[in-house]
Design a protein around this motif. Sequence first.
Motif, short mmCIF file in Angstrom:
data_model
loop_
_atom_site.label_atom_id
_atom_site.label_comp_id
_atom_site.label_asym_id
_atom_site.label_seq_id
_atom_site.Cartn_x
_atom_site.Cartn_y
_atom_site.Cartn_z
N LEU A 1 0.85 -1.19 0.00
CA LEU A 1 0.00 0.00 0.00
C LEU A 1 0.88 1.24 0.00
CD1 LEU A 1 -2.82 1.47 0.59
CD2 LEU A 1 -2.19 1.24 3.02
N ILE A 2 0.65 2.15 -0.95
CA ILE A 2 1.28 3.47 -0.88
C ILE A 2 0.53 4.27 0.18
CG2 ILE A 2 1.82 5.61 -2.10
CD1 ILE A 2 1.85 4.01 -4.71
N ILE A 3 1.25 4.74 1.19
CA ILE A 3 0.59 5.45 2.28
C ILE A 3 0.52 6.95 1.96
CG2 ILE A 3 1.25 3.69 3.94
CD1 ILE A 3 3.33 5.68 5.06
N GLY A 4 0.09 7.74 2.94
CA GLY A 4 0.02 9.18 2.79
C GLY A 4 -1.36 9.66 2.41
N HIS A 5 -2.04 10.35 3.33
CA HIS A 5 -3.38 10.85 3.03
C HIS A 5 -3.49 12.37 3.21
CE1 HIS A 5 -3.32 9.88 7.35
NE2 HIS A 5 -4.21 10.84 7.49
N GLU A 6 -2.49 13.01 3.81
CA GLU A 6 -2.48 14.47 3.95
C GLU A 6 -1.60 15.03 2.83
OE1 GLU A 6 -1.29 15.70 7.83
OE2 GLU A 6 -2.68 14.36 8.86
N SER A 7 -2.22 15.49 1.75
CA SER A 7 -1.47 15.76 0.53
C SER A 7 -1.40 17.25 0.20
CB SER A 7 -2.10 15.01 -0.65
OG SER A 7 -3.42 15.48 -0.88
N LEU A 8 -0.36 17.58 -0.54
CA LEU A 8 -0.23 18.87 -1.20
C LEU A 8 0.51 18.63 -2.50
CD1 LEU A 8 -0.39 22.00 -1.32
CD2 LEU A 8 1.86 22.02 -0.20
N GLY A 9 -0.06 19.11 -3.60
CA GLY A 9 0.59 18.90 -4.89
C GLY A 9 0.29 20.03 -5.86
N ARG A 10 0.94 19.94 -7.01
CA ARG A 10 0.74 20.91 -8.10
C ARG A 10 0.25 20.15 -9.33
NH1 ARG A 10 5.42 22.92 -8.11
NH2 ARG A 10 4.99 24.81 -6.92
N ILE A 11 -0.80 20.62 -9.93
CA ILE A 11 -1.37 19.93 -11.09
C ILE A 11 -0.42 20.00 -12.28
CG2 ILE A 11 -3.21 20.01 -12.83
CD1 ILE A 11 -5.15 20.69 -10.66
N LEU A 12 -0.18 18.84 -12.88
CA LEU A 12 0.58 18.75 -14.12
C LEU A 12 -0.33 18.68 -15.33
CD1 LEU A 12 3.29 16.13 -13.02
CD2 LEU A 12 3.56 18.62 -13.21
N ASP A 13 -1.47 18.02 -15.17
CA ASP A 13 -2.40 17.88 -16.30
C ASP A 13 -3.80 17.66 -15.75
OD1 ASP A 13 -3.10 17.68 -19.03
OD2 ASP A 13 -3.16 15.50 -18.87
N ALA A 14 -4.78 18.26 -16.41
CA ALA A 14 -6.18 18.11 -15.98
C ALA A 14 -7.07 18.13 -17.20
CB ALA A 14 -6.56 19.23 -15.02
N PRO A 15 -8.20 17.42 -17.17
CA PRO A 15 -9.10 17.40 -18.32
C PRO A 15 -9.81 18.74 -18.50
CG PRO A 15 -10.08 16.24 -16.46
CD PRO A 15 -8.69 16.58 -16.06
N ARG A 16 -10.22 19.01 -19.72
CA ARG A 16 -10.97 20.23 -20.00
C ARG A 16 -12.30 20.21 -19.25
NH1 ARG A 16 -10.35 21.14 -26.57
NH2 ARG A 16 -8.09 21.49 -26.60
N GLY A 17 -12.69 21.39 -18.81
CA GLY A 17 -13.97 21.51 -18.13
C GLY A 17 -13.93 21.17 -16.67
N ALA A 18 -12.76 20.84 -16.13
CA ALA A 18 -12.67 20.42 -14.73
C ALA A 18 -12.44 21.59 -13.79
CB ALA A 18 -11.54 19.41 -14.55
N GLN A 19 -12.31 22.82 -14.31
CA GLN A 19 -12.02 24.01 -13.51
C GLN A 19 -10.72 23.85 -12.71
OE1 GLN A 19 -15.70 24.67 -11.28
NE2 GLN A 19 -16.43 26.02 -12.92
N LEU A 20 -9.82 23.07 -13.27
CA LEU A 20 -8.49 22.87 -12.71
C LEU A 20 -7.48 23.11 -13.82
CD1 LEU A 20 -9.26 19.54 -10.81
CD2 LEU A 20 -8.89 21.76 -9.71
N GLN A 21 -6.38 23.78 -13.47
CA GLN A 21 -5.39 24.14 -14.47
C GLN A 21 -4.00 23.66 -14.04
OE1 GLN A 21 -6.18 25.64 -17.35
NE2 GLN A 21 -8.35 25.82 -16.74
N PRO A 22 -3.14 23.31 -15.00
CA PRO A 22 -1.75 23.02 -14.65
C PRO A 22 -1.16 24.18 -13.85
CG PRO A 22 -2.15 22.37 -16.90
CD PRO A 22 -3.39 23.10 -16.45
N GLY A 23 -0.47 23.85 -12.78
CA GLY A 23 0.11 24.85 -11.89
C GLY A 23 -0.71 25.11 -10.65
N ASP A 24 -2.00 24.72 -10.63
CA ASP A 24 -2.82 24.92 -9.43
C ASP A 24 -2.29 24.09 -8.26
OD1 ASP A 24 -4.57 26.60 -10.75
OD2 ASP A 24 -6.13 25.08 -11.03
N LEU A 25 -2.28 24.69 -7.08
CA LEU A 25 -2.00 23.93 -5.86
C LEU A 25 -3.28 23.23 -5.44
CD1 LEU A 25 0.17 26.22 -3.53
CD2 LEU A 25 0.90 24.28 -4.92
N VAL A 26 -3.15 21.94 -5.10
CA VAL A 26 -4.33 21.15 -4.75
C VAL A 26 -4.01 20.16 -3.63
CG1 VAL A 26 -5.39 21.30 -7.04
CG2 VAL A 26 -3.82 19.41 -6.51
#
Length: 347
Positions: free
Chosen positions: A60-85
Amino acid sequence: MRALTVLPGVPNSARLDDVSEPSTADGDVLVETLAIGICGTDREIAAGEYGRAPAGQERLIIGHESLGRILDAPRGAQLQPGDLVAGIVRRPDPVPCPACAQGEWDMCRNGLYTERGIKERNGYAAERFRIEPEFTVKIDPKLGDCGVLLEPTSIVAKAWDQIERIGARSHAWWPRNVLITGAGPIGLLAGLLAQQHGCELHILDRAEAGPKPELARKLGATYHRGKVDGVEPDLVIECTGATSVILDVVERVASDGLVCLAGLSSGGHELKFDVGKLNRRMVLENTVVFGTVNANRAHYEAAAAALARADQGWLRQLITRRVPLARWSEALERRPDDIKVVLDFAV
């Protein structure tokens, strides 16, 4: 890519593995991991106490408290590359139960939910992860690495949601005087939300020195060490899980008061107490004691707003250790002055 994995149920099996790139089955949003918060749950999973790998996998890959930067997101998802999530932890069960069917998977009735990094779903402690847009929460860029506090803040955001709902049984009730027991990350974040709600705040902990007393005072709280005298709170948020503390606060809370249990007890601790006396007090004084765990999307969004309103210098002081991924084992250690330990993927 590198990921922190365990063999569930096997103590001391954690290791840094080379694993495959994340599958699109996990979602259409590709995220570069920046940081992972470490908590007691991660340490217990690493100790073999619980955790369950995805179907057909041993580790099992552990870790549930996350912080990341979007590399790729589908159109219409209101998420953009570079967003902190950050990624939401729990997923609704497949039946679904009545709660999960309405987006309240934190209140799952049948236990068939899954959880990233905990139960039957790989977590976020990998250099990259994929996630569904609907389980991805945008973070204000000004938070920077403090965005890793979103998941624990979502827990206390849910607690406040429940507090307000239960408190609404009386039109006259509002928690003017709040006692938080425990000055760990959950307790201090609960104190932050109490401050933002305009409450008089008291925080109880055992620490005599170190960062906890000062962080409590910076919230405007009265800090109590070991015991609380002369305080009759309208609301207690109990974050220690200590049985003696739980009993004390139930007996201390004011008439019509609420006690929110947010800490987990380890069990095996027996205390003698008068059940009849406790029953009499709770009945005659309209006391409510309730437990809370996990969070749904609305709570994550409330948490993101609360963190964006907070003093950023205060938030940064909650993160007492930042551990590079190459020294991951140090992040699983408990140290006396720890509040929030973060595994840093960006160095």
